[in-house]
Write a protein that holds these residues in place. Structure first.
Motif, mmCIF file in Angstrom:
data_model
loop_
_atom_site.group_PDB
_atom_site.id
_atom_site.type_symbol
_atom_site.label_atom_id
_atom_site.label_comp_id
_atom_site.label_asym_id
_atom_site.label_seq_id
_atom_site.Cartn_x
_atom_site.Cartn_y
_atom_site.Cartn_z
ATOM 1 N N ARG A 167 -2.004 -16.268 17.322
ATOM 2 C CA ARG A 167 -2.541 -16.711 15.898
ATOM 3 C C ARG A 167 -3.080 -15.374 15.061
ATOM 4 N N GLU A 168 -3.650 -14.907 16.996
ATOM 5 C CA GLU A 168 -4.082 -13.667 16.292
ATOM 6 C C GLU A 168 -2.589 -12.170 16.120
ATOM 7 N N ALA A 169 -2.137 -12.231 16.468
ATOM 8 C CA ALA A 169 -1.103 -11.654 16.386
ATOM 9 C C ALA A 169 -0.210 -11.762 14.782
ATOM 10 N N VAL A 170 -0.506 -12.244 14.682
ATOM 11 C CA VAL A 170 0.523 -13.306 13.082
ATOM 12 C C VAL A 170 -0.614 -12.655 12.354
ATOM 13 N N ARG A 171 -1.952 -12.935 12.169
ATOM 14 C CA ARG A 171 -3.151 -12.135 11.358
ATOM 15 C C ARG A 171 -2.618 -11.427 11.065
ATOM 16 N N VAL A 172 -3.098 -9.778 12.446
ATOM 17 C CA VAL A 172 -2.716 -8.746 12.360
ATOM 18 C C VAL A 172 -1.474 -8.282 11.572
ATOM 19 N N ALA A 173 -0.600 -8.747 11.358
ATOM 20 C CA ALA A 173 1.005 -8.897 10.933
ATOM 21 C C ALA A 173 0.581 -8.916 10.221
ATOM 22 N N GLN A 174 0.373 -9.647 8.923
ATOM 23 C CA GLN A 174 -0.275 -9.934 7.941
ATOM 24 C C GLN A 174 -0.807 -9.435 7.242
ATOM 25 N N GLU A 175 -1.034 -8.874 7.830
ATOM 26 C CA GLU A 175 -2.889 -7.425 6.859
ATOM 27 C C GLU A 175 -1.566 -6.387 7.074
ATOM 28 N N ALA A 176 -1.200 -6.200 8.086
ATOM 29 C CA ALA A 176 0.023 -5.480 7.671
ATOM 30 C C ALA A 176 0.853 -5.250 6.188
ATOM 31 N N ALA A 177 1.545 -6.539 6.114
ATOM 32 C CA ALA A 177 2.567 -6.751 5.574
ATOM 33 C C ALA A 177 1.435 -6.051 4.473
ATOM 34 N N ASP A 178 0.223 -6.401 4.332
ATOM 35 C CA ASP A 178 -0.184 -6.629 2.616
ATOM 36 C C ASP A 178 -0.114 -5.032 2.352
ATOM 37 N N ARG A 179 -0.769 -4.698 3.549
ATOM 38 C CA ARG A 179 -0.222 -3.224 3.290
ATOM 39 C C ARG A 179 0.629 -2.351 2.816
ATOM 40 N N ILE A 180 1.472 -2.641 3.737
ATOM 41 C CA ILE A 180 2.828 -1.915 3.385
ATOM 42 C C ILE A 180 3.283 -2.502 1.505
ATOM 43 N N ARG A 181 2.631 -3.317 0.931
ATOM 44 C CA ARG A 181 3.132 -4.045 0.051
ATOM 45 C C ARG A 181 2.405 -3.550 -1.122
ATOM 46 N N ASN A 182 1.344 -2.787 -1.055
ATOM 47 C CA ASN A 182 0.240 -2.416 -1.707
ATOM 48 C C ASN A 182 0.248 -0.787 -1.897
ATOM 49 N N VAL A 183 2.070 0.105 -1.001
ATOM 50 C CA VAL A 183 1.636 0.722 -0.984
ATOM 51 C C VAL A 183 2.823 1.327 -2.265
ATOM 52 N N ALA A 184 2.067 1.915 -3.150
ATOM 53 C CA ALA A 184 2.933 2.176 -4.718
ATOM 54 C C ALA A 184 4.264 3.004 -3.736
ATOM 55 N N LYS A 185 5.355 2.498 -4.243
ATOM 56 C CA LYS A 185 6.805 3.300 -4.364
ATOM 57 C C LYS A 185 7.431 4.372 -4.647
ATOM 58 N N GLY A 186 7.824 4.983 -4.228
ATOM 59 C CA GLY A 186 8.565 6.010 -4.931
ATOM 60 C C GLY A 186 10.078 6.667 -4.809
ATOM 61 N N ALA A 187 10.127 7.146 -5.735
ATOM 62 C CA ALA A 187 11.984 7.730 -5.587
ATOM 63 C C ALA A 187 12.240 8.863 -4.302
ATOM 64 N N VAL A 188 12.480 8.566 -3.703
ATOM 65 C CA VAL A 188 13.367 9.542 -3.023
ATOM 66 C C VAL A 188 13.897 10.834 -3.409
ATOM 67 N N ASP A 189 13.679 11.786 -3.465
ATOM 68 C CA ASP A 189 13.826 13.174 -3.267
ATOM 69 C C ASP A 189 15.121 13.585 -3.596
ATOM 70 N N PRO A 190 16.244 13.672 -4.131
ATOM 71 C CA PRO A 190 17.582 14.198 -4.122
ATOM 72 C C PRO A 190 17.404 15.368 -2.713
ATOM 73 N N ASP A 191 17.001 16.123 -2.535
ATOM 74 C CA ASP A 191 17.160 17.214 -1.540
ATOM 75 C C ASP A 191 17.264 16.288 -0.058
ATOM 76 N N VAL A 192 16.105 15.244 0.022
ATOM 77 C CA VAL A 192 16.182 14.477 1.410
ATOM 78 C C VAL A 192 17.288 13.557 1.517
ATOM 79 N N HIS A 193 17.829 12.834 -0.029
ATOM 80 C CA HIS A 193 19.087 12.186 0.478
ATOM 81 C C HIS A 193 20.539 13.129 1.149
ATOM 82 N N ASP A 194 20.273 14.821 0.382
ATOM 83 C CA ASP A 194 21.446 15.498 0.617
ATOM 84 C C ASP A 194 21.937 15.056 2.143
ATOM 85 N N ARG A 195 19.974 15.988 2.892
ATOM 86 C CA ARG A 195 19.978 15.736 4.286
ATOM 87 C C ARG A 195 20.484 15.016 4.686
ATOM 88 N N LEU A 196 20.548 13.315 4.372
ATOM 89 C CA LEU A 196 20.404 12.698 5.679
ATOM 90 C C LEU A 196 22.400 12.472 4.807
#
Length: 538
Positions: free
Chosen positions: A503-532
C-alpha cells in the motif's frame, strides 16, 4: 558508514563514472550475468560495493543521463518523453559543482545523443561525443577525417563523404585534443545539433534493412582484417580509452579529476558476431532480422522466438566485450598513478528487452528488464563497504555520492541519497522511476494507427518500497504491484492492498504520477528530433 573519503582534510579522490549504455542488471555479473572469463570485472567486484537492487529513473537515454548528472528525477529536471524535452538549466549538476571545487572535468560519450547535456553551461569543462556514423562505420577513425563534425561543412558529413574519406589510406591524423569540445555552450536540449546527419534521400524500411546487411558485411570484413582472433564486432568509438589516457597525462598530478565515460556497444542495432554466426547461411539469416523498432511497433515485423534469442545472444556477447574496455580505462588510471585515489562508479542508464512483457529493445516499459541496472562503486583505499548490498538504491544516488566524496555537501534540492549513508539511516523517500512515451510518439501521433498511438502514449510512475514495487498508470490510474525479490520477472501481480508495504509503494507511486501529470508539456525541439533520427532512435 564512514570511509576514507569522509575523513576531514583527506586528499580529494578522483571521480570516474563509466556508464554502459543499455546494459541490464540481469545480464551483468553480480546481478544475474556470468562473471566467468571476466578477470577485470571479477577483481573490480572484489574491490567494490555491488548494489544488487539498483534502479534507473527511466527506460531510455536522455532522462537517465540528466538524472545521473543532477540527482533529481525527470519530472524535476524536465527531460521527459511524451512531448516534453526541456532541461531546467537552473538545477545544479555534479560536473559544474566539482569544477567549482577545483576538479578537472571531462566527458567522453560513444552516444552522441547526450551531447547537449555534456555541453550545458555549468557542466563539463570539455567533452567529446562520437559522431552518428561511428556506430555504423566502426573501422573508420575520426582522427583520420581531419577535425570534428563542427569543423566540416554539412556536405562533408554524409555517409558517402565519410566513407570516401575513411577509405583513403595514409591520411594524416589529427591529435585527440583538437577533437575535444569546450563546454559551457548551452544548458538546453534546444541547442543546435552538432555532428548531426544531414538530410539524405529517405529509404523504405526494407531498403534500410538491406543497407544494414551491407554495413554488417563491411564491418565483418574490417573486423577480420583488424582483429582476426576476436569474433565480436569492432567497438564503437574505440578512441575513448586512448584519448582518456592522453588527457590524464596532461593534467597536473595534484589536481583531482572527474571523468564521465559512456560506452555504447550493447545498444542495438547489433552487428553479427563471428562466434555466434558462422558461414554464409547463418549470416544471411541473421542480417535478415530487421532490428527495426518502427517495423516492430507498426506490426510489419513480428520477431520469432528464435530471432529474439539470437538477438539476445548477440547482446550478451557485446556485454562480455565491454570488459577489455573497462580494463583499459582502469589501466590508464593506474599508469597515471591515480587508481588508488579513485572512486570508480560502474553503472548503466537502462536495460534492454528481448520479448519480456511484450517489449523489444527499450522505451516505455516500466518493468525490471529495463529499470533494474548494475551499480558498482569502488571506493578509494581500504573500505568496509566492499561486497554485495541488498538495500534498494538508484541512479539518482550517484550525484550526491560523488559530491559527498569530494567534500561537497549535496544541494538540498537533490532527490538522491549519498551511498555513503546507505545502511546508516533510512531513505527519506522510496526510490522512484517513470516510464513514458519515447519521442517516437512524435512520429506516430498523427500518422500511426489508433492502437499504436494509444500504446505509445501510455506512461507510468514507479515506486519501490522494501521488496515491493508499484506501477501506476499516469493517465488511467491503473495499478500493478510485484514482490521483485521473490518474483524478479514480474509475472505474479499482487493485490494493491496485499500488505502495508504494498500500500505504501502504491501511495508513493500515485503521488509521483500526480507530479508527472502536473508537469506542463512542451514541444520537442526540431534539433533534438533530428538528433534522434540521426542516431537511429526514430
Amino acid at each position: 558508514m564512514g570511509g576514507p573519503d569522509d575523513t576531514p582534510g583527506a586528499r580529494r579522490p578522483n571521480l570516474v563514472v563509466v556508464l554502459l549504455d543499455c546494459v541490464r542488471a540481469a545480464s551483468f555479473p553480480g546481478t544475474g550475468g556470468s562473471a566467468g572469463r571476466l578477470p577485470t570485472l571479477e577483481r573490480l567486484a572484489s574491490e567494490s560495493t555491488v548494489y544488487r537492487h539498483a534502479s534507473t529513473v527511466a527506460p531510455w537515454t536522455l532522462p537517465s543521463h540528466a538524472s545521473l548528472f543532477t540527482g533529481v528525477y525527470p519530472w524535476e529536471h524536465g527531460v521527459m518523453g511524451d512531448g516534453r524535452m526541456q532541461f531546467d538549466d537552473s538545477i545544479p549538476n555534479v560536473a559544474g559543482l566539482l569544477r567549482g571545487a577545483g576538479y578537472a572535468t571531462l566527458a567522453f560519450s560513444a552516444n552522441g545523443i547526450i551531447s547537449p547535456l555534456l555541453s550545458a553551461r555549468g557542466s563539463f569543462e570539455s567533452y567529446r561525443c562520437a559522431e552518428w556514423w561511428e556506430k555504423t562505420f566502426r573501422w573508420i577513425e575520426p582522427e583520420a577525417l581531419g577535425g570534428s563534425a563542427d569543423d566540416r561543412p554539412r556536405s562533408a558529413r554524409t555517409g558517402v563523404s565519410i566513407l570516401a574519406k575513411g577509405l583513403v589510406p595514409g591520411r594524416a591524423r589529427v591529435p585527440h585534443r583538437t577533437l575535444l569540445r569546450a563546454g559551457d555552450t548551452s544548458a538546453s536540449l534546444e541547442t543546435a545539433v552538432r555532428n548531426a546527419r544531414p538530410e539524405e534521400a529517405p529509404l523504405s524500411r526494407r531498403a534500410d534493412t538491406a543497407l544494414w546487411s551491407a554495413i554488417d558485411g563491411a564491418n565483418r570484413i574490417a573486423r577480420t582484417l583488424r582483429a582476426p582472433t576476436t569474433p565480436q564486432p569492432l567497438p564503437i568509438a574505440s578512441w575513448i580509452e586512448a584519448s582518456f589516457g592522453s588527457w590524464l597525462g596532461e593534467q597536473r598530478p595534484d589536481q583531482p579529476i572527474f571523468t564521465f565515460v559512456n560506452l555504447l556497444d550493447a545498444h542495438e542495432k547489433y552487428l553479427s558476431d563471428g562466434g555466434l554466426v558462422r558461414g554464409i547461411g547463418e549470416w544471411r539469416r541473421f542480417v535478415g532480422i530487421p532490428q527495426n523498432s518502427r517495423m516492430w511497433l507498426e506490426g510489419e515485423w513480428r520477431p520469432t522466438a528464435a530471432e529474439l534469442e539470437l538477438l539476445r545472444l548477440h547482446y550478451e556477447s557485446t556485454v562480455l566485450g565491454l570488459e577489455p574496455r573497462i580494463a583499459a580505462i582502469i589501466a590508464a588510471l593506474q599508469r597515471a598513478g591515480r587508481w588508488d585515489d579513485t572512486l570508480f562508479v560502474l553503472t548503466s542508464d537502462h536495460g534492454q528487452a528481448f520479448g519480456e512483457h511484450g517489449e523489444l529493445f527499450h522505451e516505455r516499459s516500466p518493468y525490471e528488464t529495463l529499470l533494474h541496472v548494475p551499480l558498482w562503486v569502488r571506493w578509494p583505499g581500504p573500505d568496509p563497504r566492499r561486497g554485495p548490498r541488498d538495500e534498494h538504491v538508484g541512479l539518482i544516488d550517484v550525484a550526491p555520492t560523488l559530491l559527498r566524496a569530494a567534500g561537497i555537501e549535496p544541494p538540498p534540492g537533490m532527490s538522491g541519497m549519498p551511498l555513503q549513508e546507505v545502511g546508516d539511516r533510512p531513505r527519506s523517500s522510496p526510490v522512484l522511476a517513470m516510464a513514458d512515451g519515447f519521442p517516437t510518439i512524435e512520429r506516430h501521433r498523427l500518422a500511426g494507427p489508433g492502437p499504436l498511438r494509444e500504446r505509445l502514449e501510455r506512461s507510468f510512475a514507479v515506486a519501490y518500497s522494501g521488496a515491493y514495487k508499484a506501477i501506476v498508470g499516469v493517465r488511467d490510474g491503473s495499478v500493478q504491484a510485484f514482490d521483485v525479490l521473490r518474483d524478479p520477472t514480474e509475472t505474479a501481480a499482487l493485490a494493491d492492498g496485499a500488505s502495508p508495504e504494498v500500500r505504501e509503494a502504491v501511495r508513493v507511486a500515485q503521488e509521483a504520477a500526480d507530479r508527472i501529470r502536473n508537469v506542463a508539456k512542451g514541444a520537442v525541439d526540431p534539433d533534438v528530433h533530428d538528433r534522434l533520427v540521426s542516431w537511429g532512435y526514430l
